[in-house]
Design an enzyme around this catalytic site. Structure first.
Site, short mmCIF file in Angstrom:
data_model
loop_
_atom_site.label_atom_id
_atom_site.label_comp_id
_atom_site.label_asym_id
_atom_site.label_seq_id
_atom_site.Cartn_x
_atom_site.Cartn_y
_atom_site.Cartn_z
CD GLU A 23 -3.12 -0.86 0.15
OE1 GLU A 23 -3.06 0.09 -0.65
OE2 GLU A 23 -4.07 -1.67 0.15
NE ARG A 27 -4.09 2.61 -0.61
CZ ARG A 27 -5.34 2.58 -0.15
NH1 ARG A 27 -5.88 3.68 0.33
NH2 ARG A 27 -6.04 1.46 -0.14
CG ASP A 156 -5.96 -7.46 -7.56
OD1 ASP A 156 -4.84 -7.58 -7.04
OD2 ASP A 156 -6.91 -6.88 -6.98
CD GLU A 290 -11.35 -2.19 -8.27
OE1 GLU A 290 -10.39 -1.88 -7.54
OE2 GLU A 290 -12.55 -2.04 -7.90
#
Length: 396
Positions: A23, A27, A156, A290
């Protein structure tokens, strides 16, 4: 001001707390890299590299597969206690490549690139069940954990970053390209299915058994497959564009079949239901991007007006059901006639959902795909153009 205030940038190294390596990378490192490339301000480059350096101790494992969690002060790492026998997670250790390639370029420090290239070496040495990549890998033994495979959560963005690594390298990264198209073939063979009424979906694989469930997170795959279709081996470009369009249609159906016209966290294809959430804990919507991401890619590649129409449906539903006094909120049940707000505005709503909506209704030359690749948090990174001066002169 589009960019982070400078006082914020001094906070990173001070905290004696654990962070998620994945993360923080997607980010914060990704955000700082984008801020640098879009503004040219040196402070963002410097802070991106400084923060990247703070993440390097996560790779101190016997295999070089990084820990999921890292104490930035002590440099001590560990994995999520729930992850298959102390495993690292495919979507976490597999979603560092784009940012780390840029960090090496901007810092002159080859360590970043070496760390992510080593992850590929470990993966390429391993046997893949049916050509698939399990979600769990033990960083001590270098062996797979449970044979669970997903193109949604836990898997993913690993696949996304294989394709985007190739595109971001100006199509020089042949290894990334091969890994992507081979993985996509295995996904098509083993996980892609058609429902009774003809909806294409991507199921989850658990030790060879299929669970006929598709997560909202998995809906990014329509955009990914469209983005990669042009480079597909053989004559598969048209086939992959059809697959991408079919996934986009299925994900739109998951929205259309709810009361609020917003999609559930996961939807199923079994027991007579199609593209509908059947479990209470899968009926929530947390402002995820998404589906809209896939509409944006499909619009760019086809200019079929339905993708803008579908995006506008989402805008209206967001305004009607998620807009609250302080911003936007997720909802607990998309099938309920009135929204029950969760009182959370996720940061990816701004970084991704709204950005992809903006791009869906923008001209194609606004952040064009031949110059920019989006990291998995929708932070744009420039394609690293092959520097012609690096090619040795053959006469010499």
């Amino acid at each position: 001001n589009l960019f982070l205030p400078s006082h914020f940038l001094s906070l990173f190294p001070l905290q004696n707390a654990e962070v998620s390596v994945f993360e923080v990378n997607i980010r914060f490192v990704g955000g700082l890299l984008s801020a640098y490339y879009l503004s040219g301000k040196e402070v963002y480059r410097r802070k991106a590299v400084e923060l990247g350096e703070k993440l390097l101790p996560a790779f101190k494992t016997p295999t070089g597969i990084p820990w999921a969690l890292l104490n930035l002060k002590s440099g001590i790492g560990r994995n999520w206690p729930w992850a298959s026998g102390g495993s690292s997670i495919l979507a976490e250790y597999g979603t560092l490549h784009l940012e780390f390639m840029h960090l090496s370029k901007l810092s002159g420090n080859p360590d970043f690139e070496q760390k992510v290239m080593n992850i590929r070496k470990v993966l390429n040495r391993l046997d893949k069940p049916q050509g698939l990549y399990p979600n769990y890998l033990n960083p001590n033994s270098g062996q797979w954990g449970q044979h669970h495979v997903s193109v949604g959560g836990l898997g993913d963005s690993f696949y996304e970053y294989l394709l985007k690594a190739w595109l971001m390298s100006d199509k020089a990264d042949e290894e990334g390209k091969k890994m992507y198209y081979d993985a996509l073939q295995a996904i098509e063979t083993n996980l892609m299915r058609k429902s009774t009424s003809g909806l294409t979906y991507i199921a989850e694989w658990k030790g060879g058994l299929l669970e006929h469930k598709m997560g909202h997170l998995t809906c990014f795959a329509g955009g990914m497959i469209a983005l990669g279709a042009d480079g597909a081996p053989g004559d598969k470009t048209g086939h992959q564009m059809e697959q991408a369009a079919e996934i986009a249609r299925t994900c739109h159906e998951s929205y259309a079949r709810t009361a609020l016209k917003l999609g559930p966290e996961a939807f199923r294809f079994d027991g007579g239901v199609e593209a509908i959430a059947t479990r209470q804990n899968e009926k929530y919507f947390i402002l995820r991007p998404e589906v809209i991401e896939t509409y944006m890619y499909m619009w760019r590649f086809t200019h079929d007006p339905k993708y803008r129409e579908w995006g506008w449906e989402a805008v209206q539903a967001l305004e009607q059901h998620c807009r609250v006094e302080g911003g936007y909120s997720g909802v607990r049940d998309v099938y309920a006639s009135a929204p029950n707000h969760d009182d959370v505005q996720q940061s990816f709503y701004l970084a991704e959902t709204l950005k992809y909506l903006y791009l869906l209704f923008s001209d194609d030359d606004h952040l064009p795909f031949d110059h920019w690749v989006f990291n998995t948090e929708a932070h744009p990174l420039p394609v690293l153009k092959k520097d012609k001066t690096d090619i040795p002169n053959e006469v010499e």
